[in-house]
Structures are given as C-alpha cells and as structure tokens.
Scaffold this motif. Structure first.
Motif, PDB file in Angstrom:
ATOM      1  N   THR A  93      59.411  -9.371  47.172  1.00 42.42           N
ATOM      2  CA  THR A  93      58.324  -8.865  47.998  1.00 42.42           C
ATOM      3  C   THR A  93      58.418  -7.347  48.007  1.00 42.42           C
ATOM      4  O   THR A  93      59.285  -6.770  48.650  1.00 42.42           O
ATOM      5  CB  THR A  93      58.416  -9.421  49.431  1.00 42.42           C
ATOM      6  OG1 THR A  93      58.426 -10.844  49.365  1.00 42.42           O
ATOM      7  CG2 THR A  93      57.239  -8.968  50.274  1.00 42.42           C
ATOM      8  N   PHE A  94      57.514  -6.704  47.247  1.00 34.30           N
ATOM      9  CA  PHE A  94      57.563  -5.255  47.092  1.00 34.30           C
ATOM     10  C   PHE A  94      56.293  -4.608  47.616  1.00 34.30           C
ATOM     11  O   PHE A  94      55.251  -5.250  47.773  1.00 34.30           O
ATOM     12  CB  PHE A  94      57.770  -4.892  45.621  1.00 34.30           C
ATOM     13  CG  PHE A  94      59.037  -5.447  45.042  1.00 34.30           C
ATOM     14  CD1 PHE A  94      60.274  -5.144  45.593  1.00 34.30           C
ATOM     15  CD2 PHE A  94      59.005  -6.290  43.941  1.00 34.30           C
ATOM     16  CE1 PHE A  94      61.446  -5.655  45.068  1.00 34.30           C
ATOM     17  CE2 PHE A  94      60.177  -6.803  43.405  1.00 34.30           C
ATOM     18  CZ  PHE A  94      61.397  -6.487  43.965  1.00 34.30           C
ATOM     19  N   GLN A  95      56.382  -3.315  47.855  1.00 30.59           N
ATOM     20  CA  GLN A  95      55.257  -2.517  48.325  1.00 30.59           C
ATOM     21  C   GLN A  95      55.465  -1.081  47.859  1.00 30.59           C
ATOM     22  O   GLN A  95      56.522  -0.760  47.325  1.00 30.59           O
ATOM     23  CB  GLN A  95      55.166  -2.574  49.851  1.00 30.59           C
ATOM     24  CG  GLN A  95      56.429  -2.078  50.549  1.00 30.59           C
ATOM     25  CD  GLN A  95      56.466  -2.458  52.015  1.00 30.59           C
ATOM     26  OE1 GLN A  95      55.616  -3.171  52.503  1.00 30.59           O
ATOM     27  NE2 GLN A  95      57.468  -1.981  52.722  1.00 30.59           N
ATOM     28  N   LEU A  96      54.476  -0.242  48.066  1.00 31.51           N
ATOM     29  CA  LEU A  96      54.601   1.172  47.746  1.00 31.51           C
ATOM     30  C   LEU A  96      54.930   1.942  49.017  1.00 31.51           C
ATOM     31  O   LEU A  96      54.335   1.684  50.071  1.00 31.51           O
ATOM     32  CB  LEU A  96      53.302   1.718  47.150  1.00 31.51           C
ATOM     33  CG  LEU A  96      52.902   1.176  45.781  1.00 31.51           C
ATOM     34  CD1 LEU A  96      51.588   1.817  45.340  1.00 31.51           C
ATOM     35  CD2 LEU A  96      53.980   1.406  44.749  1.00 31.51           C
ATOM     36  N   ASP A  97      55.876   2.893  48.920  1.00 30.79           N
ATOM     37  CA  ASP A  97      56.127   3.747  50.073  1.00 30.79           C
ATOM     38  C   ASP A  97      55.148   4.920  50.037  1.00 30.79           C
ATOM     39  O   ASP A  97      54.289   5.007  49.152  1.00 30.79           O
ATOM     40  CB  ASP A  97      57.591   4.183  50.132  1.00 30.79           C
ATOM     41  CG  ASP A  97      58.002   5.173  49.058  1.00 30.79           C
ATOM     42  OD1 ASP A  97      57.143   5.632  48.271  1.00 30.79           O
ATOM     43  OD2 ASP A  97      59.203   5.510  49.001  1.00 30.79           O
ATOM     44  N   ALA A  98      55.253   5.816  50.984  1.00 25.75           N
ATOM     45  CA  ALA A  98      54.313   6.933  51.095  1.00 25.75           C
ATOM     46  C   ALA A  98      54.325   7.833  49.861  1.00 25.75           C
ATOM     47  O   ALA A  98      53.334   8.472  49.538  1.00 25.75           O
ATOM     48  CB  ALA A  98      54.621   7.754  52.348  1.00 25.75           C
ATOM     49  N   GLY A  99      55.442   7.878  49.134  1.00 21.32           N
ATOM     50  CA  GLY A  99      55.546   8.715  47.943  1.00 21.32           C
ATOM     51  C   GLY A  99      55.140   8.015  46.662  1.00 21.32           C
ATOM     52  O   GLY A  99      55.203   8.610  45.583  1.00 21.32           O
TER      53      GLY A  99
END
Length: 123
Positions: A95-101
């Motif tokens: 389960t992955f996502q993108l961080d603010a960077g």
C-alpha cells in the motif's frame, strides 16, 4: 514436589505463549500483508515443551484495491523501504502513496527503494 510444580509452571507458560500468539493473529487477521506467527514445541526440556515461534510466509490472497499506487507480490520477494534514519527493511506490504515531495512511500512514510535508490515519481 517442587520439581513437579516447576515443570507444570513451564508447561503452562508454553501454552500461555501459544494463546498470546493466537490472539495476536486474530487481532491482525484483516491487516494487509500481515504474516501470521505460529508456535510449536521444538524438543522438550525434561518434562515440558519448549516453545519456538516462526513466521508463516505463505502467499496471501491478492485483491484489487482500486488504488493506482498499490502493488502486490505474487510469489517470493519483498519491497525495500527506507526510514527517516536511512535504515532499510524488507516489506510485503504494497500500500503506497506519494508524499508531498513526490516520493513513493509506504503508509508509515518510508521511501520505497528501487534499483537506483528511492523512487521519485514527480519532481
């Protein structure tokens, strides 16, 4: 008589360990990529079982999540993630996502490591 009480206490401790492991497995049953822990008697100390824990690495069921960054591993293998201190660890959780960077991270914010290092998807 004291030896008998000691043996009984050690045997009860083994069964308590098995019960705690079973309770933890039930509590985590719906956690994505959780690998169950099992206890078994590995040999015996005179008169009582000696507990040994092991992880069940059996492949879990794959399911569609509808999230474009979720990944799964079919068969052996692990994702590599790196925490804020730079320590790498292996994970089966996809389960992955993108961080603010724009870095690909797991739910704990650990960066996913590719062949050339952390994976920057936007930038």
């Amino acid at each position: 008589m004291m030896k008998s009480l000691g043996t009984t206490a050690k045997t009860l401790a083994y069964y308590q360990q098995r019960q705690q492991i079973a309770a933890a497995n039930v509590a985590q049953a719906n956690t994505t990529s959780y690998k169950a822990i099992h206890a078994a008697a590995q040999g015996t100390d005179p008169g009582h079982p000696v507990g040994q824990e092991y992880t069940d690495w059996t492949q879990g069921a794959l399911r569609e999540t509808g999230r474009p960054l979720d990944l799964s591993l079919d068969g052996p293998g692990f994702f590599v993630v790196e925490n804020q201190e730079g320590n790498q660890r292996l994970s089966r959780g996809g389960t992955f996502q993108l961080d603010a960077g724009g870095w690909l991270v797991d739910l704990a914010g650990n960066k996913v490591i590719g062949e050339t290092g952390p994976m920057l998807l936007l930038g």
